[in-house]
Design a protein around this motif. Structure first.
Motif, PDB file in Angstrom:
ATOM      1  N   LEU A 114      40.497  40.019  10.529  1.00 47.76           N
ATOM      2  CA  LEU A 114      40.171  40.579  11.839  1.00 47.76           C
ATOM      3  C   LEU A 114      39.056  41.612  11.727  1.00 47.76           C
ATOM      4  O   LEU A 114      38.136  41.639  12.566  1.00 47.76           O
ATOM      5  N   LEU A 115      39.105  42.459  10.725  1.00 52.90           N
ATOM      6  CA  LEU A 115      38.048  43.451  10.530  1.00 52.90           C
ATOM      7  C   LEU A 115      36.702  42.778  10.276  1.00 52.90           C
ATOM      8  O   LEU A 115      35.654  43.226  10.758  1.00 52.90           O
ATOM      9  N   THR A 116      36.743  41.658   9.537  1.00 53.80           N
ATOM     10  CA  THR A 116      35.503  40.944   9.213  1.00 53.80           C
ATOM     11  C   THR A 116      34.861  40.347  10.451  1.00 53.80           C
ATOM     12  O   THR A 116      33.657  40.498  10.676  1.00 53.80           O
ATOM     13  N   ILE A 117      35.650  39.666  11.277  1.00 51.85           N
ATOM     14  CA  ILE A 117      35.056  39.003  12.445  1.00 51.85           C
ATOM     15  C   ILE A 117      34.604  40.021  13.488  1.00 51.85           C
ATOM     16  O   ILE A 117      33.648  39.749  14.232  1.00 51.85           O
ATOM     17  N   CYS A 118      35.259  41.181  13.554  1.00 51.14           N
ATOM     18  CA  CYS A 118      34.796  42.215  14.486  1.00 51.14           C
ATOM     19  C   CYS A 118      33.482  42.843  14.001  1.00 51.14           C
ATOM     20  O   CYS A 118      32.612  43.175  14.803  1.00 51.14           O
ATOM     21  N   ALA A 119      33.331  42.987  12.688  1.00 51.92           N
ATOM     22  CA  ALA A 119      32.132  43.624  12.127  1.00 51.92           C
ATOM     23  C   ALA A 119      30.936  42.702  12.199  1.00 51.92           C
ATOM     24  O   ALA A 119      29.809  43.159  12.435  1.00 51.92           O
ATOM     25  N   THR A 120      31.132  41.415  11.998  1.00 51.70           N
ATOM     26  CA  THR A 120      30.004  40.481  11.906  1.00 51.70           C
ATOM     27  C   THR A 120      29.747  39.683  13.172  1.00 51.70           C
ATOM     28  O   THR A 120      28.613  39.261  13.411  1.00 51.70           O
ATOM     29  N   GLY A 121      30.766  39.482  13.958  1.00 52.65           N
ATOM     30  CA  GLY A 121      30.590  38.600  15.112  1.00 52.65           C
ATOM     31  C   GLY A 121      30.703  39.264  16.453  1.00 52.65           C
ATOM     32  O   GLY A 121      30.673  38.590  17.494  1.00 52.65           O
ATOM     33  N   LYS A 122      30.814  40.610  16.465  1.00 57.22           N
ATOM     34  CA  LYS A 122      30.962  41.315  17.727  1.00 57.22           C
ATOM     35  C   LYS A 122      32.129  40.762  18.556  1.00 57.22           C
ATOM     36  O   LYS A 122      32.033  40.625  19.779  1.00 57.22           O
TER      37      LYS A 122
END
Length: 689
Positions: free
Chosen positions: A180-188
């Protein structure tokens, strides 16, 4: 849907909830003026104990529920931009991973190429097994990751996860948070995640602490702990809860107190976002049809049962019902001569032999009716046999029976009183079983007429003199010796046509409803009309096969009468089946458990069976029940089918077209009740938390 504009200061907010109120009863207020702000591109952790209103709030955000007062603004254009992962698994365990992604992908409007590409990408990303793996055989952790995969499949802007880490291994829980942290950081992307594991939410960018339908705080974890000088979120939550209890003047939030609530004037600004504007979509209908096909393919034993059940039921009905009992035992006491019935073998059974005992001739005629004769020496012992259920009745021949009968025949009105008495055959019956008693009475009477006519014929006398002076002409409809099964067959096939689709419908929809499958599909964009339409299409195919099987067994194999129009007969039966299907929709919506559905189904089965004229003609019922019976779903259609099959009445006959109108009327009524129930229950969501 209320979208924030570009010039709005809240343009970076993905979700804004303003003064949200929701209650189910005056004593059950779920949301109490709740305000909530979810920034775009962040993880928002919604924390709180079970029953505090988290699931109700999420249901309103995704458009599956409505507020009583307040506004919700969601910065997306449609449900396709939302990914939803419910707390339960809510996946078809019989499906493979490929079939699961194909179903949800078609709901989201993805092409087959997009579904295939995203599936491969997410399988690797979430470390899941091959596409051919069956969902039900996955481990608990793999199942949770697959559920997350479905929520991510269409690359949504807003991801809503309802307690995704419940019962999950700590290593897997940490892995999910890292994703979840990854997709929020990279995909807005924006994530709203609910959990009652407070400490794991420290990884969220913002947390909302929820209790009693309100947000106690809405800050970053570090700010919240610093404000209350705490080392962990749990302690901060405890301090906030204490303050809330002191402010409300009670330490127990479960006490039943009627609370102040917005007046109707305040409710005019209610906005329910993300409501479907297109109620029927070809892509979603196709997805539902494909899903139903996969379900039937994976549940071959159930489908075989559904197709064999009408075959077995009709076969058992035709072999067990309507046939005359055979081998009934009858006690005989013959005082006409000594030596018993064995001496009857010495006398000829034909010819005008008036010096031989005629009782033997009558008994022989009775034997032809498949009645088993047992001789007794006297009436007392024969009656005792009847009382102990060793015989269904007894007949008694007095002394000088033959001489008295000849005198009665030849002398007519000049016959002596003694001759009249001795020529009577005395019959004592067990009439506790009406059908067997009446059947034996018929056979004894008709056997006597046959015996007397044979005697008159052998003696050259007119046999008509020995017959009852009533001539039964050929029947206008049916035949002069009807079988009970001929009367009940139309009612039986109508009953099966109604209840078989009902059982299938209730089972399929209730299974999806209880497992959260239906709710997840509705959140993804499926509409109630699409659910109903897809089930009707699939079940009509099954119903056609079931109807063909029942028609073959009842009217071909067992030759029950079907002299009318076969196309109109099939059309009427399919309309009855469609009415049963719609009744199944209503039961599945009204009932939340299979136990309640079973009670409701059984509770209506027997009244419909008894009052529809299947067990007994309506003309023989109490006038109140008769007036009620005509209004039931199966009564008029059964009479219509009986009119077509046994009387060859056209569809323009009042009895026939009333049957069609009755079926259509009940279809409309059941659909209206289903729609009203969905509106009254605010959809088909699970119990609110």
């Amino acid at each position: 849907m209320n979208l924030t504009s570009r010039g709005d200061p809240a343009r970076d907010m993905m979700v804004v909830v303003d003064k949200a109120y929701k209650r189910y009863t005056p004593y059950s207020v779920v949301l109490r003026g709740l305000n909530m702000n979810v920034p775009t591109g962040t993880i928002y952790g919604l924390l709180g104990p079970s029953g505090c209103g988290k699931t109700t709030l999420l249901s309103c955000i995704v458009g599956r529920g409505s507020l009583d007062s307040g506004n919700i603004s969601v910065n997306v254009k449609s449900k396709r931009s939302i990914g939803y992962m419910p707390q339960e698994l809510a996946l078809y365990t019989e499906f493979s991973i490929r079939e699961t992604t194909l179903y949800y992908g078609r709901i989201f409007g993805l092409s087959f190429e997009q579904i295939h590409s995203r599936t491969k990408e997410l399988l690797t990303f979430l470390d899941l097994p091959s596409e051919d793996s069956i969902v039900g055989k996955l481990s608990g952790g793999q199942g949770r990751r697959l559920s997350l995969m479905i929520a991510l499949l269409h690359d949504p802007k807003l991801l809503i996860l309802d307690e995704p880490t419940v019962g999950v291994d700590p290593v897997l829980s940490a892995s999910i948070w890292q994703h979840l942290l990854t997709i929020c950081a990279t995909g807005k992307k924006t994530v709203i995640i609910t959990t009652h594991y407070i400490e794991e939410a420290r990884q969220a960018h913002t947390i909302g602490l929820m209790r009693g339908g309100t947000l106690l705080a809405e800050e970053s974890p570090n700010q919240l702990m610093a404000r209350y000088n705490c080392n962990n979120l749990e302690q901060a939550f405890l301090e906030l809860s204490k303050k809330q209890s002191i402010a409300s003047g009670t330490q127990d939030e479960t006490v039943d107190v009627t609370e102040s609530y917005p007046s109707p004037e305040d409710k005019k600004t209610v906005v329910t976002p993300l409501q479907s504007t297109k109620y029927i979509s070809k892509a979603r209908i196709t997805a539902q049809l494909v899903k139903n096909y996969y379900w039937m393919k994976r549940n071959k034993p159930i489908m075989c049962f559904l197709l064999l059940l009408p075959l077995v039921q009709c076969f058992l009905f035709c072999t067990c019902i309507g046939r005359d009992p055979r081998g009934l035992k009858l006690a005989v006491v013959n005082h006409e001569f000594e030596g018993g019935l064995n001496r009857c073998m010495q006398y000829p059974s034909r010819g005008c032999n008036l010096s031989y005992p005629l009782s033997c001739r009558y008994v022989e005629n009775i034997r032809k009716k498949t009645i088993v004769i047992t001789e007794f020496p006297d009436i007392a012992s024969a009656k005792e046999a009847v009382r102990h259920n060793r015989a269904w009745g007894l007949i008694y021949f007095a002394q000088n029976y033959t001489e008295a009968l000849i005198e009665r025949i030849s002398e007519k009105d000049k016959a002596s009183k003694m001759a009249m008495e001795l020529s009577d055959v005395h019959i004592y019956q067990d009439m506790s079983n009406q059908y067997i008693g009446n059947l034996m009475r018929r056979d004894l009477l008709m056997g006597y007429v046959d015996f007397l006519q044979d005697l008159f014929r052998d003696c050259g006398w007119p046999p008509q003199v020995a017959d009852i002076p009533i001539l039964m002409e050929p029947a206008i409809y049916g035949n002069n010796n009807p079988s009970f099964v001929h009367f009940t067959a139309p009612a039986i096939i109508s009953l099966f046509e109604f209840y078989l689709p009902m059982i299938f419908t209730v089972g399929a929809i209730l299974m999806e409803k209880m497992a959260g499958l239906l709710e997840r599909s509705l959140v993804a964009g499926i509409t109630i009309p699409e659910v109903i339409l897809s089930h009707i299409v699939v079940q009509l195919v099954v119903l056609v096969i079931q109807t063909a099987i029942m028609m073959f067994v009842l009217f071909v194999l067992f030759d029950n009468p079907l002299i009318g129009s076969i196309p109109w007969s099939l059309t009427l039966l399919l309309s009855i089946g469609l009415a049963g299907m719609c009744y199944g929709f209503m039961v599945a919506i009204l009932c939340d458990t299979d136990t309640a559905a079973t009670f409701m189904g059984l509770g209506t089965f027997f009244p419909l069976a008894m009052l529809s004229g299947m067990i007994w003609p309506l003309e023989g019922m109490h006038w109140i029940l008769r007036s009620v019976g005509w209004a039931l779903p199966l009564t008029l259609p059964t009479e219509a089918f009986r009119g077509i099959s046994a009387r060859n009445w056209p569809v323009t006959h009042p009895t026939v077209y009333k049957g069609f109108l009755s079926s259509l009327g009940w279809i409309g009524f059941f659909l209206l009740m289903t729609y009203s129930s969905v509106k009254l229950k605010k959809g088909l969501r699970a119990k609110s938390k």
